[in-house]
Design an enzyme around this catalytic site. Structure first.
Site, PDB file in Angstrom:
ATOM      1  N   LYS A   4      59.591 100.196  -4.831  1.00 36.76           N
ATOM      2  CA  LYS A   4      59.318 101.649  -4.874  1.00 36.76           C
ATOM      3  C   LYS A   4      58.222 101.984  -3.869  1.00 36.76           C
ATOM      4  O   LYS A   4      57.191 101.311  -3.823  1.00 36.76           O
ATOM      5  CB  LYS A   4      58.896 102.047  -6.290  1.00 36.76           C
ATOM      6  CG  LYS A   4      58.730 103.556  -6.467  1.00 36.76           C
ATOM      7  CD  LYS A   4      58.447 103.941  -7.904  1.00 36.76           C
ATOM      8  CE  LYS A   4      56.991 103.839  -8.273  1.00 36.76           C
ATOM      9  NZ  LYS A   4      56.103 104.675  -7.449  1.00 36.76           N
TER      10      LYS A   4
ATOM     11  N   ASP B 280      59.770 107.209  -4.005  1.00 37.23           N
ATOM     12  CA  ASP B 280      59.307 107.969  -5.184  1.00 37.23           C
ATOM     13  C   ASP B 280      58.767 109.325  -4.708  1.00 37.23           C
ATOM     14  O   ASP B 280      57.584 109.606  -4.776  1.00 37.23           O
ATOM     15  CB  ASP B 280      58.221 107.123  -5.863  1.00 37.23           C
ATOM     16  CG  ASP B 280      57.650 107.746  -7.111  1.00 37.23           C
ATOM     17  OD1 ASP B 280      58.145 108.792  -7.546  1.00 37.23           O
ATOM     18  OD2 ASP B 280      56.687 107.155  -7.639  1.00 37.23           O
TER      19      ASP B 280
ATOM     20  N   LYS C 178      59.514 112.441  -5.744  1.00 37.28           N
ATOM     21  CA  LYS C 178      59.294 113.467  -6.785  1.00 37.28           C
ATOM     22  C   LYS C 178      59.499 114.884  -6.234  1.00 37.28           C
ATOM     23  O   LYS C 178      58.615 115.732  -6.275  1.00 37.28           O
ATOM     24  CB  LYS C 178      57.898 113.354  -7.408  1.00 37.28           C
ATOM     25  CG  LYS C 178      57.678 112.064  -8.180  1.00 37.28           C
ATOM     26  CD  LYS C 178      56.394 112.106  -8.989  1.00 37.28           C
ATOM     27  CE  LYS C 178      56.149 110.820  -9.751  1.00 37.28           C
ATOM     28  NZ  LYS C 178      55.758 109.680  -8.902  1.00 37.28           N
ATOM     29  N   PHE C 179      60.703 115.130  -5.728  1.00 39.71           N
ATOM     30  CA  PHE C 179      61.048 116.470  -5.245  1.00 39.71           C
ATOM     31  C   PHE C 179      60.883 117.475  -6.386  1.00 39.71           C
ATOM     32  O   PHE C 179      61.122 117.149  -7.555  1.00 39.71           O
ATOM     33  CB  PHE C 179      62.502 116.499  -4.759  1.00 39.71           C
ATOM     34  CG  PHE C 179      62.748 115.655  -3.541  1.00 39.71           C
ATOM     35  CD1 PHE C 179      62.400 116.126  -2.281  1.00 39.71           C
ATOM     36  CD2 PHE C 179      63.319 114.391  -3.650  1.00 39.71           C
ATOM     37  CE1 PHE C 179      62.630 115.356  -1.151  1.00 39.71           C
ATOM     38  CE2 PHE C 179      63.548 113.619  -2.525  1.00 39.71           C
ATOM     39  CZ  PHE C 179      63.195 114.105  -1.275  1.00 39.71           C
ATOM     40  N   ALA C 180      60.496 118.727  -6.033  1.00 40.55           N
ATOM     41  CA  ALA C 180      60.250 119.714  -7.093  1.00 40.55           C
ATOM     42  C   ALA C 180      60.449 121.148  -6.608  1.00 40.55           C
ATOM     43  O   ALA C 180      59.862 122.061  -7.170  1.00 40.55           O
ATOM     44  CB  ALA C 180      58.838 119.541  -7.637  1.00 40.55           C
ATOM     45  N   ASP C 181      61.283 121.352  -5.565  1.00 39.20           N
ATOM     46  CA  ASP C 181      61.386 122.697  -4.989  1.00 39.20           C
ATOM     47  C   ASP C 181      62.815 123.238  -5.120  1.00 39.20           C
ATOM     48  O   ASP C 181      63.671 122.612  -5.739  1.00 39.20           O
ATOM     49  CB  ASP C 181      60.930 122.640  -3.519  1.00 39.20           C
ATOM     50  CG  ASP C 181      60.222 123.925  -3.087  1.00 39.20           C
ATOM     51  OD1 ASP C 181      60.676 125.018  -3.466  1.00 39.20           O
ATOM     52  OD2 ASP C 181      59.223 123.824  -2.355  1.00 39.20           O
ATOM     53  N   ILE C 182      63.068 124.380  -4.488  1.00 41.69           N
ATOM     54  CA  ILE C 182      64.411 124.975  -4.547  1.00 41.69           C
ATOM     55  C   ILE C 182      65.397 124.104  -3.766  1.00 41.69           C
ATOM     56  O   ILE C 182      64.999 123.306  -2.904  1.00 41.69           O
ATOM     57  CB  ILE C 182      64.433 126.420  -3.992  1.00 41.69           C
ATOM     58  CG1 ILE C 182      64.049 126.445  -2.505  1.00 41.69           C
ATOM     59  CG2 ILE C 182      63.511 127.325  -4.787  1.00 41.69           C
ATOM     60  CD1 ILE C 182      64.374 127.779  -1.818  1.00 41.69           C
TER      61      ILE C 182
ATOM     62  N   ARG D  64      49.689  98.369  -9.380  1.00 38.60           N
ATOM     63  CA  ARG D  64      48.403  97.684  -9.249  1.00 38.60           C
ATOM     64  C   ARG D  64      48.291  96.417 -10.081  1.00 38.60           C
ATOM     65  O   ARG D  64      47.514  95.522  -9.725  1.00 38.60           O
ATOM     66  CB  ARG D  64      47.277  98.678  -9.565  1.00 38.60           C
ATOM     67  CG  ARG D  64      47.091  99.724  -8.468  1.00 38.60           C
ATOM     68  CD  ARG D  64      46.294 100.913  -8.930  1.00 38.60           C
ATOM     69  NE  ARG D  64      47.045 101.744  -9.871  1.00 38.60           N
ATOM     70  CZ  ARG D  64      46.572 102.825 -10.479  1.00 38.60           C
ATOM     71  NH1 ARG D  64      45.337 103.206 -10.250  1.00 38.60           N
ATOM     72  NH2 ARG D  64      47.325 103.533 -11.302  1.00 38.60           N
TER      73      ARG D  64
HETATM   74  O1  S5P Z   1      55.379 109.003 -15.012  1.00 41.03           O
HETATM   75  C1  S5P Z   1      55.199 108.373 -13.980  1.00 41.03           C
HETATM   76  C2  S5P Z   1      56.131 108.403 -12.929  1.00 41.03           C
HETATM   77  C3  S5P Z   1      55.921 107.608 -11.807  1.00 41.03           C
HETATM   78  S1  S5P Z   1      57.195 107.522 -10.656  1.00 41.03           S
HETATM   79  N1  S5P Z   1      54.110 107.562 -13.833  1.00 41.03           N
HETATM   80  C4  S5P Z   1      53.876 106.800 -12.720  1.00 41.03           C
HETATM   81  O2  S5P Z   1      52.876 106.083 -12.673  1.00 41.03           O
HETATM   82  N2  S5P Z   1      54.768 106.847 -11.658  1.00 41.03           N
HETATM   83  C5  S5P Z   1      54.535 106.074 -10.421  1.00 41.03           C
HETATM   84  O3  S5P Z   1      54.522 104.695 -10.735  1.00 41.03           O
HETATM   85  C6  S5P Z   1      53.216 106.366  -9.718  1.00 41.03           C
HETATM   86  O4  S5P Z   1      53.390 107.367  -8.732  1.00 41.03           O
HETATM   87  C7  S5P Z   1      52.846 105.029  -9.110  1.00 41.03           C
HETATM   88  O5  S5P Z   1      53.431 104.907  -7.836  1.00 41.03           O
HETATM   89  C8  S5P Z   1      53.500 104.002 -10.013  1.00 41.03           C
HETATM   90  C9  S5P Z   1      52.555 103.338 -11.009  1.00 41.03           C
HETATM   91  O6  S5P Z   1      51.593 102.568 -10.355  1.00 41.03           O
HETATM   92  P1  S5P Z   1      50.571 101.627 -11.142  1.00 41.03           P
HETATM   93  O7  S5P Z   1      49.691 101.089 -10.063  1.00 41.03           O
HETATM   94  O8  S5P Z   1      49.822 102.478 -12.132  1.00 41.03           O
HETATM   95  O9  S5P Z   1      51.389 100.551 -11.833  1.00 41.03           O
END
Ligand code: S5P
Length: 274
Positions: A57, A88, A90-94, A238
């Site tokens: 991702k 990732d 996360k589109f959110a528009d029209i 992380r």
């Molecule tokens: O609800 C969500 C949706 C997503 S896509 N919570 C999230 O944390 N994410 C993504 O997952 C976030 O943008 C990040 O890239 C990843 C989590 O990263 P981590 O380092 O906390 O494991």
């Protein structure tokens, strides 16, 4: 509970099928989230975790030195290690705007990302817009039905409407970013059950060592996510690469293998093959 392999054979969505086949072939339900800002770190981490992942991702908009070569190298790593790519975004528009954001600009996401995601907040037209670009390319879309963060507004009737939107667009929507299985969610009384649908549930907020990050993120273990909540793919960032300013290659590899094993053990428990 059906196996990933069985589901792959029967899935109507091409991207979902590809992901399920990859999971089954490599015996891993781990998606590694690579949120770093330097191209060299980004590619180095992906080369390390690739063998343990079904999916990588990305957030390409955070990379300072993004260029077309990064995409070529990412695609080469995807072939070398046999994983799919999930931007990732996360589109959110029209509809019209998201179709342009998906196809064009600097990143041209649709041309290289097998899977992307969108917030259902604009309503079904966001799916129409993204499908106009992604469907002819065989791409798949995930709707964010829930979020992992403390205080998320994506709950209750919002989540139910997200699932209904997906049901009406099964040819392009392959599943959800969510914290639990969505079977039966939003099914109205007397309506059809969710029997012949098979949405994939990809779940972020996964960690083995800490429960949060001090910025609203909440972590659960692979077992909680896969066994207790019935999700399909664990998304780990992380917890695997640690502090991007102090990358330790051996540890990144070790952690990826650790999460892969935990995720697969949880899956075997779920299907009753522990
Ligand atoms: O609800 C969500 C949706 C997503 S896509 N919570 C999230 O944390 N994410 C993504 O997952 C976030 O943008 C990040 O890239 C990843 C989590 O990263 P981590 O380092 O906390 O494991």
């Amino acid at each position: 509970m059906r196996t990933y392999g069985h589901r792959a054979n029967n899935h109507p969505n091409a991207a979902a099928r590809q992901l399920l086949e990859t999971i089954d072939r490599k015996k891993t339900n781990l998606c590694v989230s690579v949120d770093v800002t330097r191209k060299a770190d980004f590619l180095a981490i992906i080369d390390l975790v690739g063998p343990f992942s079904c999916l990588v991702k990305t957030h390409v908009d955070i990379i300072e030195d993004f260029d077309h070569d990064l995409i070529e190298q990412l695609q080469a790593l995807s072939k070398k290690h046999d994983f799919l790519i999930f931007e990732d975004r996360k589109f959110a528009d029209i509809g019209n705007t998201v179709s342009l954001q998906y196809s064009s600009g600097v990143h041209k996401i649709a041309s290289w990302s097998h899977i992307t995601n969108a917030h259902p907040v604009p309503g079904p037209s966001i799916i129409t817009g993204l499908a106009s670009v992604g469907k002819p390319l065989g791409r798949g879309l995930l709707l964010l039905a829930e979020m992992s963060t403390k205080g998320s507004l994506a709950v209750g009737s919002y989540t139910e409407e997200a699932v209904r939107m997906a049901r009406a667009n099964k040819d392009f929507v392959m599943g959800f970013i969510a914290q639990r299985r969505m079977d039966g969610v939003g099914v109205q009384e007397g309506g059809n059950s969710a029997e012949e649908e098979d949405f994939l549930i990809l779940t972020p907020g996964v960690g083995l060592d800490v429960r949060g990050d001090g910025m609203g993120q909440q972590y659960r273990t692979p077992r909680e996510v896969i066994v207790e909540s019935g999700c399909d793919v664990i998304i780990v960032g992380r917890g695997i690469y640690g502090n991007p300013k102090a990358l330790d290659a051996d540890n990144v590899r070790r952690q990826a293998e650790r999460y892969m094993k935990e995720g697969w053990k949880a899956y075997l428990e779920r299907i009753g093959e522990k």
